[in-house]
Design a protein around this motif. Structure first.
Motif, PDB file in Angstrom:
ATOM      1  N   VAL A   1       0.853  -1.184   0.000  1.00 38.13           N
ATOM      2  CA  VAL A   1       0.000   0.000   0.000  1.00 38.13           C
ATOM      3  C   VAL A   1       0.890   1.235   0.000  1.00 38.13           C
ATOM      4  N   SER A   2       0.669   2.144  -0.966  1.00 40.08           N
ATOM      5  CA  SER A   2       1.414   3.404  -0.992  1.00 40.08           C
ATOM      6  C   SER A   2       1.001   4.283   0.173  1.00 40.08           C
ATOM      7  N   ALA A   3       1.950   5.078   0.653  1.00 39.65           N
ATOM      8  CA  ALA A   3       1.685   5.983   1.776  1.00 39.65           C
ATOM      9  C   ALA A   3       2.739   7.076   1.776  1.00 39.65           C
ATOM     10  N   PRO A   4       2.471   8.206   2.436  1.00 38.43           N
ATOM     11  CA  PRO A   4       3.512   9.230   2.571  1.00 38.43           C
ATOM     12  C   PRO A   4       4.740   8.665   3.288  1.00 38.43           C
ATOM     13  N   CYS A   5       5.905   9.185   2.937  1.00 34.33           N
ATOM     14  CA  CYS A   5       7.126   8.716   3.584  1.00 34.33           C
ATOM     15  C   CYS A   5       7.099   9.066   5.072  1.00 34.33           C
ATOM     16  N   PRO A   6       7.564   8.163   5.930  1.00 33.49           N
ATOM     17  CA  PRO A   6       7.467   8.354   7.391  1.00 33.49           C
ATOM     18  C   PRO A   6       8.541   9.282   7.940  1.00 33.49           C
ATOM     19  N   ASN A   7       8.605  10.504   7.408  1.00 31.96           N
ATOM     20  CA  ASN A   7       9.596  11.477   7.872  1.00 31.96           C
ATOM     21  C   ASN A   7       9.211  12.039   9.240  1.00 31.96           C
ATOM     22  N   PRO A   8      10.169  12.367  10.097  1.00 38.51           N
ATOM     23  CA  PRO A   8      11.586  12.103   9.897  1.00 38.51           C
ATOM     24  C   PRO A   8      11.898  10.616  10.068  1.00 38.51           C
ATOM     25  N   ILE A   9      12.797  10.118   9.260  1.00 38.65           N
ATOM     26  CA  ILE A   9      13.188   8.721   9.401  1.00 38.65           C
ATOM     27  C   ILE A   9      13.949   8.529  10.707  1.00 38.65           C
ATOM     28  N   PHE A  10      14.839   9.442  10.984  1.00 42.03           N
ATOM     29  CA  PHE A  10      15.582   9.472  12.249  1.00 42.03           C
ATOM     30  C   PHE A  10      16.030  10.910  12.449  1.00 42.03           C
ATOM     31  N   THR A  11      16.613  11.211  13.557  1.00 38.40           N
ATOM     32  CA  THR A  11      17.015  12.585  13.849  1.00 38.40           C
ATOM     33  C   THR A  11      17.866  13.154  12.714  1.00 38.40           C
ATOM     34  N   GLY A  12      17.373  14.204  12.085  1.00 38.75           N
ATOM     35  CA  GLY A  12      18.125  14.852  11.017  1.00 38.75           C
ATOM     36  C   GLY A  12      18.051  14.157   9.673  1.00 38.75           C
ATOM     37  N   ILE A  13      17.243  13.111   9.542  1.00 42.84           N
ATOM     38  CA  ILE A  13      17.175  12.361   8.286  1.00 42.84           C
ATOM     39  C   ILE A  13      15.745  12.382   7.762  1.00 42.84           C
ATOM     40  N   ASP A  14      15.557  13.036   6.612  1.00 47.68           N
ATOM     41  CA  ASP A  14      14.276  13.044   5.909  1.00 47.68           C
ATOM     42  C   ASP A  14      14.491  12.524   4.493  1.00 47.68           C
ATOM     43  N   LEU A  15      13.460  11.873   3.950  1.00 49.41           N
ATOM     44  CA  LEU A  15      13.471  11.482   2.549  1.00 49.41           C
ATOM     45  C   LEU A  15      12.854  12.617   1.734  1.00 49.41           C
ATOM     46  N   GLY A  16      13.537  12.998   0.648  1.00 49.12           N
ATOM     47  CA  GLY A  16      13.115  14.138  -0.140  1.00 49.12           C
ATOM     48  C   GLY A  16      12.014  13.817  -1.132  1.00 49.12           C
ATOM     49  N   HIS A  17      11.741  14.788  -1.992  1.00 49.38           N
ATOM     50  CA  HIS A  17      10.634  14.680  -2.937  1.00 49.38           C
ATOM     51  C   HIS A  17      10.848  13.593  -3.982  1.00 49.38           C
TER      52      HIS A  17
END
Length: 515
Positions: free
Chosen positions: A47-63
């Motif tokens: 199932v598609s879903a928005p990325c679970p940002n933040p992944i960890f402290t200071g780590i986000d997945l971009g566009h």
């Protein structure tokens, strides 16, 4: 291959991803976990879903990333039991006409997070294919996340303890059991293993509608990639293994062989550099001398913790030093190892103490449920303390037998696994992988945990394999030699049965640190 993570805390972390899922999908997935559904509705699904940002402290997945969740049975021998979710992030190819076969990124540990670590490692990769990053069952953004904050905290406490002392092992066993009992109240810990994970990965290809794909597996992720190739080969076009752990190898028993190979490689390379040879004329004999002296004379240091600024007591005994040196080839620079040893030999040692502190994992990041589920079922169960001690005396005879009696890199593996209490894996899990699928194997010449000899062992039964050793680096060519690795892998993926890897020969060993 190292890792790192109270009922409410783990459950809270595990359910956080539901916040980003469209409400209807979230209710469907959550209800599937909580009730017995029909077999048809409980088939693996994506199932598609928005990325679970933040992944960890200071780590986000971009566009450039799209995300989703794969739902699978927790235990495939219990079809009416719980389902669990794996987190998946896809970095879309930037090329205008991307290749149709994506790369699946399998991180090591066991118990690491592909979503957190993978994008950074893969930053230099040519973007003509989608790259799929997976948090396997039990990992950081999967549900559930099997973390052990108790163990993370205890590891920091051991800065001031001797790792060889029986009381340290006893305290570790209590902490491990505490986490195990808490997690077992909501998870079938025996189901977090390589066989279930390899089936998960095979299900992911079908659920995402992918015809063919390529694997990149690093460290314990290489073991998982090989197990998928052996047990679920459909759709596997090619495989890249970086810091290779083949299923038939058992680092619990062969770890001191790996350590000896590493010490030899580092001091041979040091001797080839005039400045290093002049600074450390005793070579590897100095390493042996320092380690053996620490058996009877552990050292106590007081240093400022760079992370907190607090004065920290650090005890360095013989075993902890060997661990610290080996772990330095995983996350740091092997080129300072002779200097760290020499610093201890001349009566100092603050550099070694700072290395001990630097070796800690970020808290609540790695999954001990996955780590011990795999290590205990698939490796520790295949050996025993007497066999480890005998192998240590054989494989690193210069070191005191009291040091090599403990498994290299996993000091309390047997007592930890006694507490974790999961059944041994079937023998098939440790079978070598025989395949004619094209495979690229890469190793760092200075890797103390998964040295080049492990890749050579794996290559024996991989009929269309190319085995490359990257000079002057430790664990993972992709991390420590990213430009050359990216070029080699791109060439391999475009033409797996004949490709250019000449950049490896052009690499040189960086200068070792000297006083």
């Amino acid at each position: 291959m190292m890792q790192i993570n109270a009922a409410g805390r783990a459950a809270g972390r595990g359910h956080r991803w539901l916040v980003g899922v469209p409400m209807a999908a979230a209710l469907i997935l959550l209800s599937a976990v909580c009730r017995g559904d029909s077999m048809e509705s409980r088939k693996p699904s994506y199932v598609s879903a928005p990325c679970p940002n933040p992944i960890f402290t200071g780590i986000d997945l971009g566009h450039e990333f799209t995300c989703g969740y794969l739902t699978v049975p927790e235990n495939r021998t219990r079809p009416d039991g719980r389902t669990i979710q794996l987190a998946v992030a896809t970095r879309k190819a930037a090329a205008p006409n991307p290749k149709p076969d994506p790369i699946v990124f399998l991180i090591g540990g066991p118990g690491g997070s592909g979503l957190a670590e993978g994008p950074g490692i893969a930053k230099a990769w040519h973007r003509d294919r989608d790259v799929i990053f997976v948090d396997t069952r039990g990992a950081l953004k999967a549900h559930p996340f099997l973390s052990c904050p108790e163990i993370d905290s205890f590891y920091i406490d051991t800065f001031g303890m001797s790792w060889s002392a029986p009381e340290t092992a006893q305290q570790d066993a209590v902490v491990t059991r505490t986490c195990r009992d808490r997690l077992a109240a909501g998870a079938d810990l025996a189901a977090y293993n390589s066989s279930e994970s390899s089936a998960d990965i095979a299900d992911l290809r079908i659920a995402m509608g992918i015809d063919q794909w390529n694997f990149y597996g690093v460290s314990a992720g290489a073991d998982l990639a090989l197990q998928v190739l052996r047990d679920h080969p459909a759709g596997v076009r090619s495989v890249v293994l970086d810091a290779v752990l083949p299923p038939q190898s058992n680092p619990i028993e062969s770890g001191w062989r790996a350590a000896n190979e590493n010490v030899t490689a580092i001091y041979d390379a040091c001797a080839a550099q005039p400045a290093c040879k002049a600074a450390f004329p005793k070579g590897r004999a100095e390493y042996t001398q320092v380690v053996n002296d620490l058996v009877d004379n552990p050292r106590i240091f007081h240093v400022a913790d760079p992370a907190t600024g607090k004065d920290t007591t650090v005890v360095i005994d013989a075993y902890k030093l060997t661990y610290t040196i080996a772990f330095g080839t995983l996350i740091g620079s092997p080129h300072k190892i002779p200097l760290i040893i020499h610093d201890l030999a001349v009566g100092a040692g603050s550099q070694a103490a700072l290395e001990v502190i630097a070796d800690r994992f970020p808290p609540d990041f790695n999954s001990y449920g996955v780590q011990w589920g795999i290590l205990c079922r698939e490796m520790v169960s295949r050996t025993d303390p007497a066999s480890v001690a005998a192998a240590g005396r054989r494989d690193f005879p210069e070191l005191s037998a009291s040091v090599t009696a403990m498994p290299a890199m996993f000091p309390w593996a047997f007592s930890d696994c006694a507490q974790w209490d999961v059944p041994p894996a079937p023998s098939q899990v440790a079978m070598p992988v025989t395949s004619d699928v094209p495979v690229l194997l890469t190793s760092g010449a200075f890797d103390a945990t998964l040295p080049p000899s492990y890749a050579a062992e794996a290559a024996k039964t991989l009929k269309n394999s190319t085995n490359l050793v990257f000079p002057g680096i430790g664990h993972s060519a992709s991390r420590w030699s990213p430009t050359c690795f990216a070029t080699v892998m791109a060439n391999f993926l475009d033409q797996p049965r004949g490709f250019d890897y000449s950049c490896v020969a052009a690499l040189t060993v960086p200068k070792f640190d000297t006083p």
